[in-house]
Every structure is written in C-alpha cells, then in structure tokens.
Scaffold this motif. Sequence first.
Motif, PDB file in Angstrom:
ATOM      1  N   LEU A 249       0.861  -1.181   0.000  1.00 17.22           N
ATOM      2  CA  LEU A 249       0.000   0.000   0.000  1.00 17.22           C
ATOM      3  C   LEU A 249       0.898   1.231   0.000  1.00 17.22           C
ATOM      4  O   LEU A 249       1.824   1.327   0.805  1.00 17.22           O
ATOM      5  N   VAL A 250       0.628   2.163  -0.910  1.00 13.92           N
ATOM      6  CA  VAL A 250       1.387   3.416  -0.947  1.00 13.92           C
ATOM      7  C   VAL A 250       0.404   4.575  -0.860  1.00 13.92           C
ATOM      8  O   VAL A 250      -0.766   4.448  -1.245  1.00 13.92           O
ATOM      9  N   LYS A 251       0.875   5.705  -0.364  1.00 13.85           N
ATOM     10  CA  LYS A 251       0.008   6.872  -0.173  1.00 13.85           C
ATOM     11  C   LYS A 251       0.551   8.041  -0.970  1.00 13.85           C
ATOM     12  O   LYS A 251       1.745   8.356  -0.906  1.00 13.85           O
ATOM     13  N   ARG A 252      -0.334   8.669  -1.732  1.00 15.53           N
ATOM     14  CA  ARG A 252       0.022   9.875  -2.480  1.00 15.53           C
ATOM     15  C   ARG A 252      -0.989  10.951  -2.101  1.00 15.53           C
ATOM     16  O   ARG A 252      -2.158  10.859  -2.475  1.00 15.53           O
ATOM     17  N   GLY A 253      -0.538  11.922  -1.340  1.00 13.66           N
ATOM     18  CA  GLY A 253      -1.453  12.927  -0.816  1.00 13.66           C
ATOM     19  C   GLY A 253      -2.401  12.281   0.167  1.00 13.66           C
ATOM     20  O   GLY A 253      -1.980  11.701   1.162  1.00 13.66           O
ATOM     21  N   THR A 254      -3.691  12.349  -0.130  1.00 11.85           N
ATOM     22  CA  THR A 254      -4.691  11.735   0.752  1.00 11.85           C
ATOM     23  C   THR A 254      -5.228  10.419   0.175  1.00 11.85           C
ATOM     24  O   THR A 254      -6.133   9.829   0.747  1.00 11.85           O
ATOM     25  N   GLU A 255      -4.676   9.991  -0.959  1.00 15.74           N
ATOM     26  CA  GLU A 255      -5.195   8.805  -1.638  1.00 15.74           C
ATOM     27  C   GLU A 255      -4.234   7.624  -1.506  1.00 15.74           C
ATOM     28  O   GLU A 255      -3.016   7.790  -1.355  1.00 15.74           O
ATOM     29  N   TYR A 256      -4.817   6.424  -1.589  1.00 16.72           N
ATOM     30  CA  TYR A 256      -4.033   5.198  -1.486  1.00 16.72           C
ATOM     31  C   TYR A 256      -3.975   4.488  -2.842  1.00 16.72           C
ATOM     32  O   TYR A 256      -4.948   4.488  -3.608  1.00 16.72           O
ATOM     33  N   PHE A 257      -2.828   3.866  -3.094  1.00 21.52           N
ATOM     34  CA  PHE A 257      -2.620   3.070  -4.296  1.00 21.52           C
ATOM     35  C   PHE A 257      -1.872   1.800  -3.884  1.00 21.52           C
ATOM     36  O   PHE A 257      -1.465   1.652  -2.721  1.00 21.52           O
ATOM     37  N   VAL A 258      -1.706   0.873  -4.827  1.00 26.49           N
ATOM     38  CA  VAL A 258      -0.863  -0.294  -4.551  1.00 26.49           C
ATOM     39  C   VAL A 258       0.292  -0.336  -5.541  1.00 26.49           C
ATOM     40  O   VAL A 258       0.156   0.086  -6.694  1.00 26.49           O
TER      41      VAL A 258
END
Length: 359
Positions: A249-258
């Motif tokens: 799990l990675v976080k960019r700003g307030t959003e999460y991605f994988v």
Amino acid sequence: MDLNKKIRVFVVDDSMVFRNFLIKSIGQSPRFEVIGHAINAFDAERQIPQLKPDVVTLDIEMPGMTGPDFLRKFLPKYPVPVILVSSLNLRVFDALEVGAVDFVRKPDVKDEITSKQFVSTLLPKLLIASNSRVRMPRGTVSSAPATTMEARQLQTPTPRTMEHFAGENKIVAIGASTGGTEAILDVVRNFPANMPGVVITQHMPAGFTAMYAERLNKILKMEVREAKNGDKVRQGLMLIAPGGYQMRLVKRGTEYFVSCTIEEKVNGHAPSVDVLFNSVAQNARDQAIGVILTGMGSDGAAGLLRMRKNGAFTIGQDKETCVVYGMPMEAYKIGAVCQQAPLLTIPSIIYRQLGLLTK
C-alpha cells in the motif's frame, strides 16, 4: 507430531505417467510413505476407508467423477485432508469450497526444473495438511445440535449500506495462507458495495490469483480484481495481490494506491502478508483494520504487530475455526492481535469498527 512416524499418503490421478511420477517423488522423502493409489474417484472411494491414509493427493479432472464431486460426496463420511494437484483450472476453487485443504499446480514432468520446484512445494503442503483441520463442505448436514458458539456464528448481522459513513477513508487489509481462500470468502461475503477499500494477500501462485479474484467478483457486492501496479485503492474495490509479486500500500497525498513488483520471496512467499501489512502500518496507520486468517508459518505476524503499534485495529482468527492455526497463533503470541475471534464473527467486528452496524 511424531517425527519418526512416516506420513501415509494416498495418490489419486487418472494419468499413469503423472501418477507414477507422484508416487516416486513422494516416496523418495523419508517423511512419507505412499500406501496406495487410485486411477479415478470411484477407485479412491473404495480404497481410502480401508487404507486410512493421513493425507490424499487428488486430481481435479478425472473420468466418471470430478475431484470436487468426489469431495462433496466423500468428505462428510470420511474427513481426510486432501491436497489438490491440478493444472491451471478454475475448478480448483470448487474443490477448495467443498473441503480440500490446499493445492499445487501440476508441472510438466518432462521439465526437470519445474518438476523439482513442484516436489519442493508439494511435500511441505502434504506435511501441513496431514495435521490440519478438515473443513466440511458448505451445506453439510450434521446430526449433532449446534453449540451456543456455532449458533452465534451463524447469526452474522448484515451491515447497513450508506452513501457515506465515518469509515469511508479506512483500509481493510487481510492476509491468509492454507485454508484461506474459503476463510476470506466467509469474511468478505456480505461486505456492502460501499465498503472501504480492501487489500488482500493470499499465498497463491501466479495465474490462480486472477481466477480467484474473478470468482469473488461474481459472488460479492464489491468489485474484486487482481491488483495491478498503480491501482487506486478506493471505496467499493477489493484488490487481490497477484501471485509471484509483492504488493504494498502506498500513499500519495490523501489517496491510497498499490505497488505490485517482482521481488524476492519474503518468509518464503511472493506475495507475502508481512510485505502488505508493513506497508499498511506505515501508510494507513490508525485508519487501517488488519485481519490475519488461517495459514501455516508466521508470515504476517510481525507486520500485524507493526499495524497495531501504529494504531490499527487488528483481528486474528481463533484456533477452533482455522484449517491451520499457524499465522494467527504466531500473531497472537507476540501481541499483534487486538481481538481474536471465530471466523464467522470477524465480519461483525469489522463492521462495528467501521460504524456499519446499527446496534
């Protein structure tokens, strides 16, 4: 476990070439003894009760009666642990649903490298299965009255559905291994369509993870798919870690991605539960709920502890409902689990943490 006692294995496969390969490969290990074989399910049905093996290897596609049909008929009468040995076949999940413990993908016996890899994967699974709890097929009628706990487990409440709720920015992370395909389904079956993003690592080889995601997608209210690198984790979406990759799990700003990348195995696995849980601990912190389910070994325990220390609420499956009480046990022993619970009560715990239950 008596380490001096050989584990008695029974082989079921309609291919003479592959059957002989299996018998020879298993028999070369000092831990195992092949006590018999069958060329089809009818042959197996006759022999297994007489020979009383500790574990059975079973092909999926056989003339007359398929592996899943055999298990559905046979396991309620004779609950022996079964390891499936199959090609890339969607029916593997039918067989797991009706009580098989685990599976291994069939190799090309002419390919020495893949054959050796197959044997090195199969033997530990046979060892694990020989000491596992056989889960009865869904819908099996028992003559015994349900215990108070069993009755309570069957009364899993249905979560309310709302356009928005307090937990919409939460992340639910689930990890499992042996017995996990059906355990995961039991946990997520009634997740509402507006559920927070769910990320899952189930120990499974490449190819099968995509089929597993497709299977869940047909059953669940949420959208389910095998994760791809860069996928956004969002409300209503469940992502399954692809076999052979490590998912984080990675976080960019307030959003999460994988992120999904080809890397070395961790704790012997790719995907690894610890890899996922560590990334959730780092990036979601107290916005996360972590769940560790049935499986052999300790993968996920350290990551779950890190999640708990970073403020996440963590849940571990209890011994009585695990096919193999390994990963949840190790997590519980090191203090990684906020609440340990029977499998069918885990959804209620998750819903309450998210504010999805009205009472």
